[in-house]
Design a protein around this motif. Structure first.
Motif, PDB file in Angstrom:
ATOM      1  N   HIS A 155       0.392  -1.002  -0.125  1.00  0.00           N
ATOM      2  CA  HIS A 155      -0.036  -0.124  -0.112  1.00  0.00           C
ATOM      3  C   HIS A 155       1.057   1.012  -0.022  1.00  0.00           C
ATOM      4  O   HIS A 155       0.244   2.352  -0.012  1.00  0.00           O
ATOM      5  CB  HIS A 155      -0.783   0.482   1.804  1.00  0.00           C
ATOM      6  CG  HIS A 155      -0.332   0.214   2.363  1.00  0.00           C
ATOM      7  ND1 HIS A 155      -0.252  -1.237   3.238  1.00  0.00           N
ATOM      8  CD2 HIS A 155      -0.493   1.192   3.334  1.00  0.00           C
ATOM      9  CE1 HIS A 155       0.210  -0.691   4.473  1.00  0.00           C
ATOM     10  NE2 HIS A 155       0.494   0.659   4.165  1.00  0.00           N
ATOM     11  N   ASN A 186      -8.224   3.820  -1.763  1.00  0.00           N
ATOM     12  CA  ASN A 186      -6.950   4.255  -2.082  1.00  0.00           C
ATOM     13  C   ASN A 186      -7.154   5.683  -0.418  1.00  0.00           C
ATOM     14  O   ASN A 186      -8.217   6.336   0.056  1.00  0.00           O
ATOM     15  CB  ASN A 186      -7.208   5.172  -3.443  1.00  0.00           C
ATOM     16  CG  ASN A 186      -7.062   4.404  -4.495  1.00  0.00           C
ATOM     17  OD1 ASN A 186      -6.386   3.016  -3.975  1.00  0.00           O
ATOM     18  ND2 ASN A 186      -7.119   4.565  -5.275  1.00  0.00           N
ATOM     19  N   GLY A 234      -0.967   4.322   1.654  1.00  0.00           N
ATOM     20  CA  GLY A 234      -2.416   3.934   0.907  1.00  0.00           C
ATOM     21  C   GLY A 234      -2.339   4.913  -0.375  1.00  0.00           C
ATOM     22  O   GLY A 234      -4.149   4.410  -0.769  1.00  0.00           O
ATOM     23  N   CYS A 237      -4.141   1.270  -2.753  1.00  0.00           N
ATOM     24  CA  CYS A 237      -5.314  -0.005  -1.507  1.00  0.00           C
ATOM     25  C   CYS A 237      -5.969  -0.543  -1.953  1.00  0.00           C
ATOM     26  O   CYS A 237      -5.755  -1.716  -2.610  1.00  0.00           O
ATOM     27  CB  CYS A 237      -5.694   0.587  -0.951  1.00  0.00           C
ATOM     28  SG  CYS A 237      -4.244   1.250   1.106  1.00  0.00           S
TER      29      CYS A 237
END
Length: 331
Positions: A155, A186, A234, A237
């Protein structure tokens, strides 16, 4: 590549380095999170064959060691940080009688890798831990790997396709990719179907439970902020699970949690007292909502443990009907 793109990438790299340079406790969690893990998550995981996250990594790395055909086993850990997990894994392998192996620890942050090198040497494992400074967005393997570990690392990667293709190319025929990862939206934001319930539970909290310990500010309204604005935290993600499904056959998959996340994290989790009945009951209710939503497919897991191979290996081991494909949240 446009100059503006280069400048933006450099800015994010610098933010990523600064965010972790002095971070010596990457995996520390508040007591309420341990309450939740011990009551709900570890029992589920144990029914799939693992007592905890360490046994998940150790067990699969040991199997990769035993299946390896090359005499000197080569393992690669991407985003190894301080190498604390890798040192524990190397120690466990040594205690099992393994000798001929090296864990190549990749990370962008030199300061973290230096801490890992010191820890490995102090534990008598310097010969097995090789820190390597690397940008995961551009990493290319220098040889074949018997296993690749990705422990909360994917991530942080924007060029996921490039990295996953490189990992697949590097694996030996019996090699595996061992993953612990965050697979939500995300920037660690909530999808709409989870945001509403989070806000509802948030409204039940007394004011002092909504104090952000990390940013040291009051959050009366749930702050659904985008963690990927500055660095790579992130950043993609929501693409991790779909891209893994495209490239690897799953051997094992365990997906879990979603709405529970904000209440047990490092920002707000420390506000809860695991010894207080109200606090435990609140987390119990949030978890029950999570479980019902994930099982029905209304909401999707934001965390996973997974083992993936290079070639097809039969039916995936998972929790009932919660297969990787069922747990994907398509944008």
């Amino acid at each position: 590549m446009p100059a503006g793109h280069d400048e933006e990438y450099a800015r994010r790299l610098d933010a990523e380095r600064r965010a972790f340079e002095n971070n010596t406790e990457v995996h520390d969690l508040p007591p309420i999170c341990h309450y939740w893990l011990n009551r709900y998550i570890l029992p589920q995981l144990s029914r799939l064959g693992y007592a905890d996250a360490d046994s998940f990594f150790i067990g699969n790395l040991q199997r990769a060691y035993d299946r390896a055909q090359q005499p000197k086993r080569r393992f690669v850990s991407i985003g190894a940080g301080n190498c604390d997990t890798e040192v524990r894994l190397a120690q466990a392998l040594r205690e099992s009688g393994a000798e001929d192996f090296v864990i190549e620890c990749l990370d962008l942050n030199e300061a973290m890798l230096e801490r890992g090198k010191v820890a490995a040497t102090a534990s008598g494992l310097g010969a097995h831990i090789h820190p390597v400074v690397a940008d995961l967005n551009h990493w290319q393997p220098s040889g074949t790997c018997d296993a690749v570990l990705a422990n909360q690392a994917l991530h942080h990667v924007s060029s996921l396709e490039t990295l996953l293709d490189a990992i697949r190319e590097s694996l030996t025929p019996n090699g595996v990719l061992i993953v612990s990862e965050m697979i939500g939206r995300n920037g660690h934001r909530r999808w709409p179907e989870a945001l509403g319930p989070v806000q509802q539970f948030w409204s039940e909290l007394p004011a002092h439970y909504r104090y952000n310990r990390q940013l040291q500010r009051q959050e009366d309204q749930y702050p659904d902020w985008d963690c990927a604005v500055d660095g790579f935290e992130g950043i993609r993600c929501q693409d991790i699970l779909p891209l893994l499904l495209e490239r690897f056959p799953f051997q094992f998959f365990y997906g879990f949690s979603n709405v529970t996340d904000p209440f047990i994290d490092r920002s707000f989790g420390p506000n809860f007292d695991a010894d207080k009945e109200w606090d435990r009951n609140f987390i119990d209710r949030v978890h029950a909502f999570d479980e019902a939503g994930i099982r029905s497919g209304r909401i999707k897991p934001t965390h996973m443990l997974a083992v993936l191979g290079r070639d097809a290996a039969g039916q995936v081991v998972c929790r009932e009907h919660l297969t990787p494909a069922f747990c994907v949240r398509w944008p």
